[in-house]
Scaffold this active site. Structure first.
Site, PDB file in Angstrom:
ATOM      1  N   CYS B  37     -46.020 -44.343 -71.746  1.00  0.00           N
ATOM      2  CA  CYS B  37     -47.429 -44.095 -72.069  1.00  0.00           C
ATOM      3  C   CYS B  37     -48.154 -43.450 -70.894  1.00  0.00           C
ATOM      4  O   CYS B  37     -49.336 -43.136 -70.983  1.00  0.00           O
ATOM      5  CB  CYS B  37     -48.129 -45.393 -72.443  1.00  0.00           C
ATOM      6  SG  CYS B  37     -47.334 -46.235 -73.819  1.00  0.00           S
ATOM      7  N   ASP B  39     -48.862 -44.860 -67.951  1.00  0.00           N
ATOM      8  CA  ASP B  39     -49.460 -45.743 -66.946  1.00  0.00           C
ATOM      9  C   ASP B  39     -48.829 -47.134 -66.893  1.00  0.00           C
ATOM     10  O   ASP B  39     -48.589 -47.766 -67.899  1.00  0.00           O
ATOM     11  CB  ASP B  39     -50.994 -45.849 -67.045  1.00  0.00           C
ATOM     12  CG  ASP B  39     -51.522 -45.716 -68.448  1.00  0.00           C
ATOM     13  OD1 ASP B  39     -50.809 -46.143 -69.365  1.00  0.00           O
ATOM     14  OD2 ASP B  39     -52.642 -45.200 -68.618  1.00  0.00           O
ATOM     15  N   CYS B  63     -52.959 -42.125 -64.115  1.00  0.00           N
ATOM     16  CA  CYS B  63     -53.929 -41.108 -63.743  1.00  0.00           C
ATOM     17  C   CYS B  63     -54.946 -41.671 -62.753  1.00  0.00           C
ATOM     18  O   CYS B  63     -54.923 -42.859 -62.418  1.00  0.00           O
ATOM     19  CB  CYS B  63     -54.634 -40.592 -64.989  1.00  0.00           C
ATOM     20  SG  CYS B  63     -55.621 -41.845 -65.801  1.00  0.00           S
ATOM     21  N   CYS B 106     -57.500 -47.353 -69.527  1.00  0.00           N
ATOM     22  CA  CYS B 106     -57.194 -47.688 -68.125  1.00  0.00           C
ATOM     23  C   CYS B 106     -57.866 -48.995 -67.726  1.00  0.00           C
ATOM     24  O   CYS B 106     -57.280 -49.815 -67.011  1.00  0.00           O
ATOM     25  CB  CYS B 106     -57.672 -46.576 -67.194  1.00  0.00           C
ATOM     26  SG  CYS B 106     -56.887 -44.988 -67.485  1.00  0.00           S
TER      27      CYS B 106
END
Lengths: 453, 137
Positions: B37, B39, B63, B106
């Site tokens: 995915c 992360d 990211c 995130c």
């Protein structure tokens, strides 16, 4: 050195100053409409357009009257596929392309498939109305189709056999290096196939396809051959005669010309016909109506002329820069994987995955360098690059990919600076990466039950 | 897409990057996300016997927003009790960093990482107490 550094020449290229110079008069005093046949303004515009047409034709080995100016390669791709599907629908309804083609090809294909599907649905509905003698609601179609055994209905089968709307598509897989397997392509061609569309070079991985072999195959099987040549024209040899290409999409802004102007090459001998997708004043021999973008066309012509005369020397120089960048990255970092073929590749393309580092994070770290990434984080879809996935690149490695696109205005000093920046930042990000730490400790990352989210 | 100043600050000067000894009985480790995915976050907390977070370290593959989210939570959890830390929500993280909608996941991951690290610590403690009881009897 002036920053930022532009190294994203597959996205677009800077306008060459010589191209701008050629264009300027047509944005000032020579503003005439090329279709105005009765005064000097029109004549001058027309003469300029015809000169540019010859320049663009010369770049690809075509005749000037085989060039149809469009708004760009997306339009050219749409016109080629939709124009052929409509014009040759009595001959067949099947087209073949690759999974790694540009979205302008893939999504034109999807629309043609959808058009055909919608026509088939309509016929089903009509047949059910006939069988039931009553109104049929769309939500009842499935149940009634089963009840009346439409899949075995001879009348409906006869009806569907005459459907001439849209097209069926085969999207071929590519090999690990990104190239098409000619044997697979040959097998996919049927007696209903009217067009094969294969790009010259891929926009992400720079893989160059064996067009001459594909052209030979298509010609021998009586199938038209279209190529989206956008990324490769002016960078690698491309010739519509020797490659037996019937239709080709090209655009100015990838060869240091302006945006908003492209062309579709349409073969005259043997003659290839297409139905227009834009109707109007009948410009471009009826294939593309709309007042010609004279300044853009002049710029495209100038850019094509420069590309033709300078390609050999320029490609050698850019290839040397690419190799300099590649060797620096590969020698100073471990776990850097090249995506796509090294041998059959655009000189300016370097697409690599830096394992255990996410692409967008790396782009943020080298913010003074303009590149692009196959990471999902850089796309609206949240899916990593479909091109890399089609090569069999694992998702995590697709997230870690960076595309460097070297071009005419890049220098050795820029390459050295970019290489140093990338090496430093990859090392820094790996120090922050739990995956890099685990991999170094010998943990098999595939053995972990990751929770997809 | 432009990043907020806070994301850039945490990204360029990440707080508390590193590794704690995961065999230490007072260290809880949370590993969340998936490489596929794009992360993966690892958050480690050193927690006193009284349940206070004394130290926090992270490593993140992801990211800039994912790195910033994990950096931020290491700052936030230090000095808190485990019960206080687990009340931190992704909404607070997203708000602090001005994350755009496409980056909300995130902040979710950062919240999950805290919960996973605390759960790992509690599991270790329960095992330790179980072992201690077994030795005592």
């Amino acid at each position: 050195m002036s920053l930022p550094i532009y190294m994203d020449n597959h996205a677009t290229t800077a306008l060459d100053p010589r191209v701008l110079e050629a264009m300027l008069p047509y944005l000032r005093e020579d503003f005439g409409n090329a279709a105005s046949r009765n005064h000097a303004f029109g004549w001058r515009a027309e003469a300029a357009v015809e000169q540019a047409r010859a320049q663009v034709a010369a770049l690809i080995g075509a005749q000037p009257n085989e060039i149809v100016f469009t708004s760009g390669a997306t339009e050219s791709d749409n016109l080629a596929l939709k124009g052929v599907a409509e014009f040759y629908r009595s001959k067949g309804d099947h087209m073949i392309t690759l999974k790694t083609e540009h979205k302008a090809i893939l999504d034109s294909g999807k629309r043609l498939e959808r058009m055909r599907q919608e026509r088939l649905e309509e016929l089903k509905l009509l047949r059910l109305i006939e069988l039931t003698g009553d109104e049929v609601k769309p939500e009842d179609v499935d149940a009634l189709s089963a009840q009346y055994k439409l899949d075995q209905d001879a009348v409906l089968q006869r009806w569907t056999s005459v459907v001439r709307t849209g097209a069926r598509f085969t999207y071929l897989d590519v090999e690990k290096d990104g190239r098409v397997d000619l044997a697979k392509l040959a097998t996919a061609i049927t007696d209903k196939t009217i067009l094969v569309s294969v790009m010259l070079a891929n926009n992400e991985i720079g893989t160059v396809q064996p067009l001459a072999e594909i052209g030979k195959l298509c010609r021998s099987r009586g199938v038209l051959f279209h190529s989206d040549a956008v990324q490769g024209v002016g960078k690698v040899p491309f010739d519509v005669e020797s490659m037996k290409i019937d239709l080709a999409s090209v655009t100015a802004h990838k060869i240091y010309g302006p945006k908003g102007i492209g062309a579709l090459y349409v073969r005259r001998k043997p003659r290839v016909r297409i139905a227009p997708i834009i109707d109007g004043g009948g410009h471009e021999r009826g294939m593309r109506s709309g007042t010609l973008n004279v300044a853009g066309i002049v710029g495209f012509g100038k850019a094509a002329e420069i590309a033709r005369t300078e390609m050999a020397a320029e490609s050698a120089r850019i290839l040397a820069l690419r190799e300099r960048l590649r060797s620096k990255l590969l020698s100073e970092l471990d776990m850097v994987i090249l995506n796509g073929s090294l041998e059959h590749r655009l000189p300016g393309n370097l697409n690599v995955s830096f394992a255990y580092v996410e692409g967008e994070a790396l782009m943020m770290a080298i913010k003074d360098v303009a590149v692009s990434s196959g990471s999902a984080c850089t796309s609206a879809s949240l899916e990593p690059s479909y091109v890399l996935r089609a090569l069999g690149v694992e998702e995590d490695m697709a997230h870690s990919s960076i595309r460097f696109g070297l071009g005419r205005f890049n220098t050795e000093a820029q390459v050295d600076l970019v290489a140093r920046l990338v090496v430093d930042k990859v090392k820094k990000l790996r120090e922050m990466s739990p995956l890099y730490e685990m991999a170094r400790e010998g943990v098999d990352l595939k053995s972990i039950a990751w929770a997809a989210h | 897409m432009a990043y907020s100043d806070k994301v850039v600050d945490h990204y360029e000067n990440p707080r508390n990057v590193g590794t704690l000894d995961k065999s230490d009985p007072n260290v809880g480790t949370g590993l969340v996300g998936a490489p596929a995915c794009g992360d993966v976050m690892r958050l480690q907390l050193r927690i006193s016997d009284e349940g206070v977070i004394q130290d926090a370290k992270f490593k993140t593959f992801g990211c800039g927003s994912a790195i910033a989210s994990s950096s931020l939570v290491t700052e936030w959890v230090k000095g808190k009790t485990v019960d206080e830390a687990t009340t931190i929500t992704n909404k607070e993280i997203a708000k602090e960093l001005s994350l755009p909608p496409v980056k909300i996941h995130c902040s979710v991951l950062a919240e999950d990482a805290i919960k996973a690290a605390v759960a790992d610590f509690k599991k270790k403690r329960a095992e330790r107490q179980g072992a201690a009881k077994a030795t005592a009897t």
